[in-house]
Design an enzyme around this catalytic site. Structure first.
Site, PDB file in Angstrom:
ATOM      1  N   LYS A 101       0.833  -1.206   0.000  1.00  0.00           N
ATOM      2  CA  LYS A 101       0.000   0.000   0.000  1.00  0.00           C
ATOM      3  C   LYS A 101       0.865   1.253   0.000  1.00  0.00           C
ATOM      4  O   LYS A 101       1.853   1.330   0.739  1.00  0.00           O
ATOM      5  CB  LYS A 101      -0.923   0.019   1.220  1.00  0.00           C
ATOM      6  CG  LYS A 101      -1.915   1.187   1.217  1.00  0.00           C
ATOM      7  CD  LYS A 101      -2.937   1.055   2.323  1.00  0.00           C
ATOM      8  CE  LYS A 101      -2.403   1.476   3.669  1.00  0.00           C
ATOM      9  NZ  LYS A 101      -3.418   1.361   4.734  1.00  0.00           N
TER      10      LYS A 101
ATOM     11  N   LYS B 101       0.433   5.730  -0.141  1.00  0.00           N
ATOM     12  CA  LYS B 101      -0.499   6.837   0.055  1.00  0.00           C
ATOM     13  C   LYS B 101      -0.398   7.807  -1.122  1.00  0.00           C
ATOM     14  O   LYS B 101       0.699   8.078  -1.617  1.00  0.00           O
ATOM     15  CB  LYS B 101      -0.204   7.541   1.375  1.00  0.00           C
ATOM     16  CG  LYS B 101      -0.374   6.612   2.584  1.00  0.00           C
ATOM     17  CD  LYS B 101      -0.116   7.341   3.883  1.00  0.00           C
ATOM     18  CE  LYS B 101      -0.209   6.395   5.075  1.00  0.00           C
ATOM     19  NZ  LYS B 101      -1.543   5.786   5.247  1.00  0.00           N
TER      20      LYS B 101
ATOM     21  N   ASP C 117      -4.145   4.818  -0.511  1.00  0.00           N
ATOM     22  CA  ASP C 117      -4.814   5.440   0.622  1.00  0.00           C
ATOM     23  C   ASP C 117      -4.790   6.957   0.441  1.00  0.00           C
ATOM     24  O   ASP C 117      -3.719   7.552   0.315  1.00  0.00           O
ATOM     25  CB  ASP C 117      -4.083   5.044   1.908  1.00  0.00           C
ATOM     26  CG  ASP C 117      -4.760   5.555   3.164  1.00  0.00           C
ATOM     27  OD1 ASP C 117      -5.789   6.240   3.065  1.00  0.00           O
ATOM     28  OD2 ASP C 117      -4.244   5.260   4.270  1.00  0.00           O
TER      29      ASP C 117
ATOM     30  N   ASN D   5      -6.203   9.028   2.750  1.00  0.00           N
ATOM     31  CA  ASN D   5      -6.178   9.642   4.081  1.00  0.00           C
ATOM     32  C   ASN D   5      -7.135  10.827   4.228  1.00  0.00           C
ATOM     33  O   ASN D   5      -6.776  11.878   4.761  1.00  0.00           O
ATOM     34  CB  ASN D   5      -4.762  10.056   4.463  1.00  0.00           C
ATOM     35  CG  ASN D   5      -3.902   8.874   4.864  1.00  0.00           C
ATOM     36  OD1 ASN D   5      -3.018   8.474   4.106  1.00  0.00           O
ATOM     37  ND2 ASN D   5      -4.155   8.292   6.021  1.00  0.00           N
TER      38      ASN D   5
ATOM     39  N   GLU E 180      -8.578   3.624  -0.333  1.00  0.00           N
ATOM     40  CA  GLU E 180      -8.862   3.809   1.088  1.00  0.00           C
ATOM     41  C   GLU E 180      -9.178   5.271   1.420  1.00  0.00           C
ATOM     42  O   GLU E 180      -8.475   6.181   0.963  1.00  0.00           O
ATOM     43  CB  GLU E 180      -7.635   3.346   1.879  1.00  0.00           C
ATOM     44  CG  GLU E 180      -7.830   3.180   3.360  1.00  0.00           C
ATOM     45  CD  GLU E 180      -6.619   2.507   3.992  1.00  0.00           C
ATOM     46  OE1 GLU E 180      -6.272   2.896   5.120  1.00  0.00           O
ATOM     47  OE2 GLU E 180      -6.019   1.611   3.369  1.00  0.00           O
TER      48      GLU E 180
ATOM     49  N   GLU F  51     -10.632   2.572   9.728  1.00  0.00           N
ATOM     50  CA  GLU F  51      -9.577   2.830  10.705  1.00  0.00           C
ATOM     51  C   GLU F  51      -9.918   3.953  11.667  1.00  0.00           C
ATOM     52  O   GLU F  51      -9.349   4.042  12.759  1.00  0.00           O
ATOM     53  CB  GLU F  51      -8.255   3.137  10.011  1.00  0.00           C
ATOM     54  CG  GLU F  51      -8.218   4.472   9.289  1.00  0.00           C
ATOM     55  CD  GLU F  51      -6.892   4.713   8.592  1.00  0.00           C
ATOM     56  OE1 GLU F  51      -6.146   5.587   9.044  1.00  0.00           O
ATOM     57  OE2 GLU F  51      -6.621   4.033   7.583  1.00  0.00           O
TER      58      GLU F  51
ATOM     59  N   ASP G 128      -9.348  -0.291  13.659  1.00  0.00           N
ATOM     60  CA  ASP G 128      -8.137   0.045  14.407  1.00  0.00           C
ATOM     61  C   ASP G 128      -8.409  -0.332  15.860  1.00  0.00           C
ATOM     62  O   ASP G 128      -9.381   0.132  16.461  1.00  0.00           O
ATOM     63  CB  ASP G 128      -7.875   1.546  14.258  1.00  0.00           C
ATOM     64  CG  ASP G 128      -6.697   2.042  15.064  1.00  0.00           C
ATOM     65  OD1 ASP G 128      -6.788   2.028  16.310  1.00  0.00           O
ATOM     66  OD2 ASP G 128      -5.696   2.461  14.459  1.00  0.00           O
TER      67      ASP G 128
ATOM     68  N   HIS H   4      -5.890  -2.082  11.056  1.00  0.00           N
ATOM     69  CA  HIS H   4      -5.107  -0.856  10.932  1.00  0.00           C
ATOM     70  C   HIS H   4      -4.179  -0.773  12.144  1.00  0.00           C
ATOM     71  O   HIS H   4      -4.634  -0.730  13.293  1.00  0.00           O
ATOM     72  CB  HIS H   4      -6.014   0.371  10.886  1.00  0.00           C
ATOM     73  CG  HIS H   4      -5.257   1.659  10.802  1.00  0.00           C
ATOM     74  ND1 HIS H   4      -5.110   2.523  11.870  1.00  0.00           N
ATOM     75  CD2 HIS H   4      -4.585   2.225   9.767  1.00  0.00           C
ATOM     76  CE1 HIS H   4      -4.397   3.573  11.495  1.00  0.00           C
ATOM     77  NE2 HIS H   4      -4.061   3.416  10.235  1.00  0.00           N
TER      78      HIS H   4
ATOM     79  N   GLU I   4      -2.033  -5.338   8.019  1.00  0.00           N
ATOM     80  CA  GLU I   4      -1.153  -4.231   7.632  1.00  0.00           C
ATOM     81  C   GLU I   4       0.176  -4.377   8.370  1.00  0.00           C
ATOM     82  O   GLU I   4       0.218  -4.477   9.597  1.00  0.00           O
ATOM     83  CB  GLU I   4      -1.785  -2.888   7.986  1.00  0.00           C
ATOM     84  CG  GLU I   4      -0.895  -1.701   7.627  1.00  0.00           C
ATOM     85  CD  GLU I   4      -1.510  -0.358   7.966  1.00  0.00           C
ATOM     86  OE1 GLU I   4      -1.272   0.596   7.217  1.00  0.00           O
ATOM     87  OE2 GLU I   4      -2.233  -0.273   8.978  1.00  0.00           O
TER      88      GLU I   4
END
Length: 365
Positions: free
Chosen positions: A170, A172, A201, A203, A227, A253, A276, A303, A323
């Site tokens: 993964k 970002k 991701d 975010n 994500e 998460e 998470d 997460h 992860e």
């Protein structure tokens, strides 16, 4: 057999250096501010856990809250579910979302560790599962997790992960333009040389309108998932995005507890779920959450908190990926092992966390 009693909880605040800053489109984590929790019992077993506060600005407040909650633990039976329910009932009038939830989850994780050690079982077996054969083939599929590091470093990190045997990686994204996102994604996919799949991701860095442009544009790249394109609590927005794209959407998460996950599932805001442990309610909250996900046929990844999550994924009916991010490795005696792209569950009592005390002392505030 009578249950042991909790005698005290030791609380330590520290900042652990990361191998490299974790860059995201929503901000950069330079180091890991962490709170270590050690729950001691009169049976001689001690449960270990940690929580991660993202920013040092709240580390002192979280430490004080945990220290104050210690007064409610002394003399309590080592009963993870009963204790968690009892502690949460103390906050019925003000609620727990935020710092209180973080500390309660950390206590839950540490108490479950002590409970498993008292039973002389690995956590997964205390929860009714098994460690498997202990071989790579019987482990949990892991993905290597990286930040938003630019094209050159993305390629370097992906190539190194493939060399280590990871089958999923993964990165970002959320660069200033869609064209930059696509360029980095394509360079990263090329760097896998067909040996691994890629996830991305955002975010929470996009508004819904921008996500409705960028996410469909990534549909033909063969990504495993996209994500958190927009705010974690925008179920309507994520449901709109999920319905508009072919690539699976991954959330979870930042959802607080099983109830927020249930609402996300009800709204069809995500195709997958990745709780998470610190936000979902520790081990107890995880077990409730994955039951909801199984009932909705939704795959579950974790997460962070990989040391405990690897046990929990073994008892998760719709387990997907773990992860792999080495946040706590510098302070652990025996960090999580990944072989041929699979995380290994150990057969030792508890959750596997044991502090490397000389490192803990070095990083303690």
């Amino acid at each position: 057999m009578s249950l042991p009693l909790i005698t005290e909880m030791r609380v330590r605040a520290l900042i652990v250096p990361l191998a490299q800053p974790l860059k995201t489109a929503s901000g950069t984590v330079q180091a890991a501010p962490m709170l270590l929790l050690d729950v001691q019992t009169d049976a001689g077993v001690c449960g270990h856990a940690y929580i991660f506060t993202y920013t040092p600005l709240v580390l002192g407040a979280v430490k004080q809250l945990a220290t104050d909650l210690n007064l409610l633990l002394e003399g309590q039976p080592l009963d993870p579910l009963g204790l968690t329910n009892s502690l949460r009932s103390r906050f019925m009038l003000i609620g727990t979302y935020g710092l209180v939830d973080m500390v309660l989850a950390g206590i839950d994780m540490a108490v479950w560790d002590a409970h498993a050690k008292f039973l002389q079982l690995p956590l997964v077996r205390a929860l009714g599962g098994s460690v498997g054969s202990g071989t790579a083939a019987d482990g949990i599929p892991a993905y290597a997790s990286f930040g938003m590091d630019g094209m050159a470093d993305a390629v370097k990190h992906v190539a190194a992960a493939v060399e280590r045997g990871f089958k999923a990686i993964k990165i970002k994204i959320g660069y200033p333009t869609l064209q930059e996102d696509i360029a980095v994604v394509r360079a990263a996919i090329k760097a896998t040389e067909g040996a691994a799949r890629l996830m991305v991701d955002y975010n929470q860095s996009l508004d819904v309108a921008e996500a409705m442009v960028r996410c469909p544009a990534l549909d033909d790249e063969g990504l495993l998932w996209i994500e958190e394109p927009t705010r974690y609590d925008d179920n309507c927005g994520h449901a709109q995005i999920a319905a508009a794209i072919k690539t699976p959407l991954q959330l979870g998460e930042n959802l607080w507890g099983p109830r927020q996950v249930a609402e996300s599932l009800r709204m069809k805001a995500s195709d997958y779920m990745m709780p998470d442990l610190m936000k979902i309610g520790g081990v107890s909250g995880w077990m409730q959450t994955v039951g909801l996900c199984a009932a909705n046929n939704v795959r579950v990844s974790n997460h962070f908190f990989q040391e405990i999550s690897v046990h929990l994924l073994r008892v998760t009916p719709t387990a997907h990926y773990i992860e792999y991010f080495q946040m706590a490795d510098p302070i652990l005696v025996d960090p999580l092992q990944v072989r041929n792209g699979n995380a290994i569950v150990r057969d030792s009592p508890g959750n596997g966390i044991q502090w490397k005390e000389e490192a803990v002392e070095r990083y303690t505030l």
